[in-house]
Design a protein around this motif. Sequence first.
Motif, PDB file in Angstrom:
ATOM      1  N   GLY B  13      29.777  49.249  39.962  1.00 20.73           N
ATOM      2  CA  GLY B  13      28.914  49.011  37.908  1.00 20.73           C
ATOM      3  C   GLY B  13      28.919  47.359  37.723  1.00 20.73           C
ATOM      4  O   GLY B  13      28.236  47.212  38.740  1.00 20.73           O
ATOM      5  N   ARG B  14      28.928  47.714  36.312  1.00 19.24           N
ATOM      6  CA  ARG B  14      28.056  46.450  35.743  1.00 19.24           C
ATOM      7  C   ARG B  14      29.091  44.758  36.131  1.00 19.24           C
ATOM      8  O   ARG B  14      29.928  44.787  36.707  1.00 19.24           O
ATOM      9  CB  ARG B  14      29.074  46.425  34.415  1.00 19.24           C
ATOM     10  N   ARG B  15      27.715  43.934  36.293  1.00 20.02           N
ATOM     11  CA  ARG B  15      28.538  42.715  36.227  1.00 20.02           C
ATOM     12  C   ARG B  15      29.162  41.704  35.301  1.00 20.02           C
ATOM     13  O   ARG B  15      27.959  41.951  34.645  1.00 20.02           O
ATOM     14  CB  ARG B  15      27.737  42.170  37.728  1.00 20.02           C
ATOM     15  N   PHE B  16      30.065  40.887  35.707  1.00 18.53           N
ATOM     16  CA  PHE B  16      30.244  40.080  34.223  1.00 18.53           C
ATOM     17  C   PHE B  16      31.656  39.583  35.297  1.00 18.53           C
ATOM     18  O   PHE B  16      31.630  39.420  36.476  1.00 18.53           O
ATOM     19  CB  PHE B  16      31.356  41.159  33.576  1.00 18.53           C
ATOM     20  N   GLU B  17      31.842  38.418  34.411  1.00 17.29           N
ATOM     21  CA  GLU B  17      32.463  37.385  34.976  1.00 17.29           C
ATOM     22  C   GLU B  17      34.224  37.083  34.015  1.00 17.29           C
ATOM     23  O   GLU B  17      34.269  37.471  33.069  1.00 17.29           O
ATOM     24  CB  GLU B  17      31.638  36.180  34.327  1.00 17.29           C
ATOM     25  N   ILE B  18      34.599  36.600  35.178  1.00 12.96           N
ATOM     26  CA  ILE B  18      36.022  36.508  35.261  1.00 12.96           C
ATOM     27  C   ILE B  18      36.085  34.998  35.503  1.00 12.96           C
ATOM     28  O   ILE B  18      35.628  33.976  35.507  1.00 12.96           O
ATOM     29  CB  ILE B  18      36.961  37.523  35.611  1.00 12.96           C
ATOM     30  N   LEU B  19      37.694  34.635  34.852  1.00 13.72           N
ATOM     31  CA  LEU B  19      38.566  33.115  34.900  1.00 13.72           C
ATOM     32  C   LEU B  19      39.478  32.738  35.547  1.00 13.72           C
ATOM     33  O   LEU B  19      40.294  33.503  35.606  1.00 13.72           O
ATOM     34  CB  LEU B  19      38.400  32.731  33.474  1.00 13.72           C
ATOM     35  N   LEU B  20      39.886  31.750  37.034  1.00 14.79           N
ATOM     36  CA  LEU B  20      40.376  31.547  37.431  1.00 14.79           C
ATOM     37  C   LEU B  20      40.390  30.518  36.999  1.00 14.79           C
ATOM     38  O   LEU B  20      40.233  29.490  37.563  1.00 14.79           O
ATOM     39  CB  LEU B  20      39.937  31.773  38.870  1.00 14.79           C
ATOM     40  N   ASP B  21      41.458  30.087  37.011  1.00 14.75           N
ATOM     41  CA  ASP B  21      42.192  28.951  36.280  1.00 14.75           C
ATOM     42  C   ASP B  21      41.229  28.043  35.837  1.00 14.75           C
ATOM     43  O   ASP B  21      40.594  26.892  36.394  1.00 14.75           O
ATOM     44  CB  ASP B  21      42.519  27.912  37.777  1.00 14.75           C
ATOM     45  N   ALA B  27      33.236  39.206  39.559  1.00 17.00           N
ATOM     46  CA  ALA B  27      32.916  40.399  39.365  1.00 17.00           C
ATOM     47  C   ALA B  27      32.171  42.053  38.487  1.00 17.00           C
ATOM     48  O   ALA B  27      31.529  41.833  38.326  1.00 17.00           O
ATOM     49  CB  ALA B  27      34.733  40.909  38.607  1.00 17.00           C
ATOM     50  N   TYR B  28      32.609  43.377  39.160  1.00 17.97           N
ATOM     51  CA  TYR B  28      31.602  44.443  38.892  1.00 17.97           C
ATOM     52  C   TYR B  28      32.926  44.822  38.593  1.00 17.97           C
ATOM     53  O   TYR B  28      34.428  45.553  39.252  1.00 17.97           O
ATOM     54  CB  TYR B  28      31.353  44.729  40.262  1.00 17.97           C
ATOM     55  N   GLU B  29      32.600  45.863  37.773  1.00 20.54           N
ATOM     56  CA  GLU B  29      33.077  46.773  37.226  1.00 20.54           C
ATOM     57  C   GLU B  29      33.488  47.545  37.437  1.00 20.54           C
ATOM     58  O   GLU B  29      33.528  48.356  39.026  1.00 20.54           O
ATOM     59  CB  GLU B  29      32.454  47.825  36.104  1.00 20.54           C
ATOM     60  N   GLY B  30      35.132  48.209  37.892  1.00 20.81           N
ATOM     61  CA  GLY B  30      35.518  49.121  38.998  1.00 20.81           C
ATOM     62  C   GLY B  30      36.514  47.883  39.952  1.00 20.81           C
ATOM     63  O   GLY B  30      37.524  48.863  41.504  1.00 20.81           O
ATOM     64  N   GLU B  31      36.044  46.928  40.334  1.00 20.86           N
ATOM     65  CA  GLU B  31      37.376  46.081  41.223  1.00 20.86           C
ATOM     66  C   GLU B  31      38.219  45.595  40.602  1.00 20.86           C
ATOM     67  O   GLU B  31      38.229  45.095  39.181  1.00 20.86           O
ATOM     68  CB  GLU B  31      36.550  44.836  41.267  1.00 20.86           C
ATOM     69  N   THR B  32      39.258  45.578  41.538  1.00 21.43           N
ATOM     70  CA  THR B  32      40.234  45.213  41.097  1.00 21.43           C
ATOM     71  C   THR B  32      40.781  43.352  40.780  1.00 21.43           C
ATOM     72  O   THR B  32      40.067  43.141  41.086  1.00 21.43           O
ATOM     73  CB  THR B  32      42.050  44.612  41.786  1.00 21.43           C
ATOM     74  N   ASN B  76      53.439  37.355  37.136  1.00 21.36           N
ATOM     75  CA  ASN B  76      53.944  39.032  37.838  1.00 21.36           C
ATOM     76  C   ASN B  76      53.425  40.155  37.975  1.00 21.36           C
ATOM     77  O   ASN B  76      53.217  41.045  37.858  1.00 21.36           O
ATOM     78  CB  ASN B  76      55.536  39.376  37.609  1.00 21.36           C
ATOM     79  N   THR B  77      51.678  39.351  37.012  1.00 24.09           N
ATOM     80  CA  THR B  77      51.109  40.836  37.588  1.00 24.09           C
ATOM     81  C   THR B  77      50.055  40.723  38.650  1.00 24.09           C
ATOM     82  O   THR B  77      49.815  39.654  39.490  1.00 24.09           O
ATOM     83  CB  THR B  77      50.416  40.748  36.285  1.00 24.09           C
ATOM     84  N   ARG B  78      50.239  42.175  39.269  1.00 28.07           N
ATOM     85  CA  ARG B  78      49.728  42.236  40.547  1.00 28.07           C
ATOM     86  C   ARG B  78      48.493  42.197  40.533  1.00 28.07           C
ATOM     87  O   ARG B  78      47.704  42.951  40.088  1.00 28.07           O
ATOM     88  CB  ARG B  78      50.268  43.401  40.962  1.00 28.07           C
ATOM     89  N   ALA B  79      47.618  41.303  41.389  1.00 25.38           N
ATOM     90  CA  ALA B  79      45.841  40.896  41.345  1.00 25.38           C
ATOM     91  C   ALA B  79      45.396  42.203  42.245  1.00 25.38           C
ATOM     92  O   ALA B  79      44.144  43.049  41.547  1.00 25.38           O
ATOM     93  CB  ALA B  79      46.266  39.917  42.156  1.00 25.38           C
ATOM     94  N   CYS B  80      45.695  42.909  43.241  1.00 23.08           N
ATOM     95  CA  CYS B  80      45.761  44.184  43.114  1.00 23.08           C
ATOM     96  C   CYS B  80      45.543  44.653  42.653  1.00 23.08           C
ATOM     97  O   CYS B  80      45.753  46.567  43.054  1.00 23.08           O
ATOM     98  CB  CYS B  80      46.341  44.514  45.079  1.00 23.08           C
ATOM     99  N   GLN B  81      46.721  45.522  41.408  1.00 21.46           N
ATOM    100  CA  GLN B  81      47.109  46.523  41.032  1.00 21.46           C
ATOM    101  C   GLN B  81      46.105  46.618  39.532  1.00 21.46           C
ATOM    102  O   GLN B  81      46.426  47.437  38.723  1.00 21.46           O
ATOM    103  CB  GLN B  81      48.451  46.574  40.292  1.00 21.46           C
ATOM    104  N   THR B  82      45.423  45.159  39.069  1.00 25.20           N
ATOM    105  CA  THR B  82      44.843  45.121  37.929  1.00 25.20           C
ATOM    106  C   THR B  82      43.217  45.166  38.484  1.00 25.20           C
ATOM    107  O   THR B  82      42.648  44.619  38.387  1.00 25.20           O
ATOM    108  CB  THR B  82      45.970  43.917  37.244  1.00 25.20           C
ATOM    109  N   LEU B  83      43.106  45.556  37.246  1.00 25.03           N
ATOM    110  CA  LEU B  83      40.861  45.986  37.183  1.00 25.03           C
ATOM    111  C   LEU B  83      40.702  44.774  36.555  1.00 25.03           C
ATOM    112  O   LEU B  83      41.699  44.296  35.441  1.00 25.03           O
ATOM    113  CB  LEU B  83      40.738  47.440  36.350  1.00 25.03           C
ATOM    114  N   ALA B  84      39.563  44.429  37.161  1.00 28.70           N
ATOM    115  CA  ALA B  84      38.944  42.665  36.339  1.00 28.70           C
ATOM    116  C   ALA B  84      38.023  43.381  35.316  1.00 28.70           C
ATOM    117  O   ALA B  84      37.678  44.127  34.747  1.00 28.70           O
ATOM    118  CB  ALA B  84      38.136  42.133  37.128  1.00 28.70           C
TER     119      ALA B  84
END
Lengths: 393, 103
Positions: B13-21, B27-32, B76-84
């Motif tokens: 999907g679409r490419r975008f950016e997320i922030l970590l610390d 990240a791409y759309e559809g990825e956790t 306490n948000t599970r990174a593996c269950q949360t879409l970027a």
Amino acid sequence: MGRETYDVLIIGGGIAGVSIAYFLAKAGQRVCILEKHVLGQESTGRSAGNIGQSHRPPPDLPIAMRAVQLWKQLLQESDLDFEYRQHGNLRLAWTDAHVAKLKAMVERERAGGLECYFLDRAETHALLPIASGPFLGSVYSPSDGSAQPQLALLSLARAAVRQGAVLHERREVTGIEVVGGRVAGIATSGGPIASGVVVNAAGAWSPAIGRMAGVHIPAEARRSHLMITERLPQFMGPVVSTDFYGYFRQALSGNVLIGYSARPVEGFDRRVTFDAVSLATRRAAIIIPRLTGVSLIRAFTGFTVWTPDLLPIMGPVRQLDGLYVATAFCGLGFAIGPAVGELMAELILNGRASLPFDAYRLDRFEQPPGQVAPDLPASENMAGRVKTEGREE
Amino acid sequence: MTHRRVEHGVVRGRRFEILLDGRTIVAYEGETIAAALTAAGVTTLRRTPKQGHPRGMFCGIGLCWECAVVVDGVPNTRACQTLATPGCCVETQEGLGRLEGEA
């Protein structure tokens, strides 16, 4: 090659069996624990880990108090921190009648030597500022507390093995061998083992073990639910018990454990039900509203084992020399585990224990009905609770 | 840094950016969040409350809770269950969750 032989065989690798093994091994006996699965697979491993002494039928009090002394000692001797803490217990009262009942209980238990107090609503709030809901007061017993049950069992099992006890896991008992009217050993999925003394500490499976020796054990397994929240900063302090709203405590890890009391089930049904989870969580949120937005990360069930008079079954089996039973602790099994071990070991070695537990004898059920009726003020609640389930919603 | 992703035969999907610390992660759309961080070579998602030991994605299916992170302020948000999502703000979780009504 000789047959595998021990002084005492213990059936069941839960807190009762492991504790009996520990105290016997410490006294120099050659003991062996037989566990059909792995240690703590059933009730002990699924326990909330509360270590309470209050609000039980009167014969339980001295034994529960002795257990607290032993828990302290075991933690000191342990190579593993099993998180035993005396953070106290608050039992909330809801109605005037309930208050009167709990005040009478406080009188009785204080006379029995337990430190406990009736607190009014303001005093209760001082100990549990986060509490809400329509409670009128509480019984506070500061020496109650909790431990992490899997770690506590592991610690005790390691101590037993260090004293020479042998542990056979994944070894199922298939029969009890009787020679000349007394126990001679057991048959297991891994071959026979000889011993003149066998202890049935098989918890929910103890009636099945009893049947192998033709002994009726009038015990019924009930299913308890436990729900676990995400980890939160420490906010709870004491364990909170309620008669109609379940019980909760916060572990040192930060998770809040929400317990939903034992209910009869058909067979060994372990399912986690909507009914239990929705009732228990709604009730918890009445008392601690800030739990509303918290996530539950797991829920599971375990069995507690109950008798008709709500007292445990502990002692010799009259019909068969060498056979003993220690089971059906009516929800108190983890809490009193160390005292069960100490007293059963004394009974097996000396024929008598330092604290009497005649009220727990199996042969009490042989008397005609009507003569049994022990004085059980505290237990009326528990029996009533099962019948009234679902009504107050 | 996208070299940990399978490149051939995958439609993203679409490419975008997320922030970590505070740093930028692709990240791409559809990825956790866990997938995007794994692709970026990030393995420590939280530290244990008592001893500060590192923890990362373990089961990947939402059961073990080892990958708990703080997402847009929610602990306490599970990174593996949360879409970027574009611009979402992920923090390595250093402590515990929180009760309603707390800062």
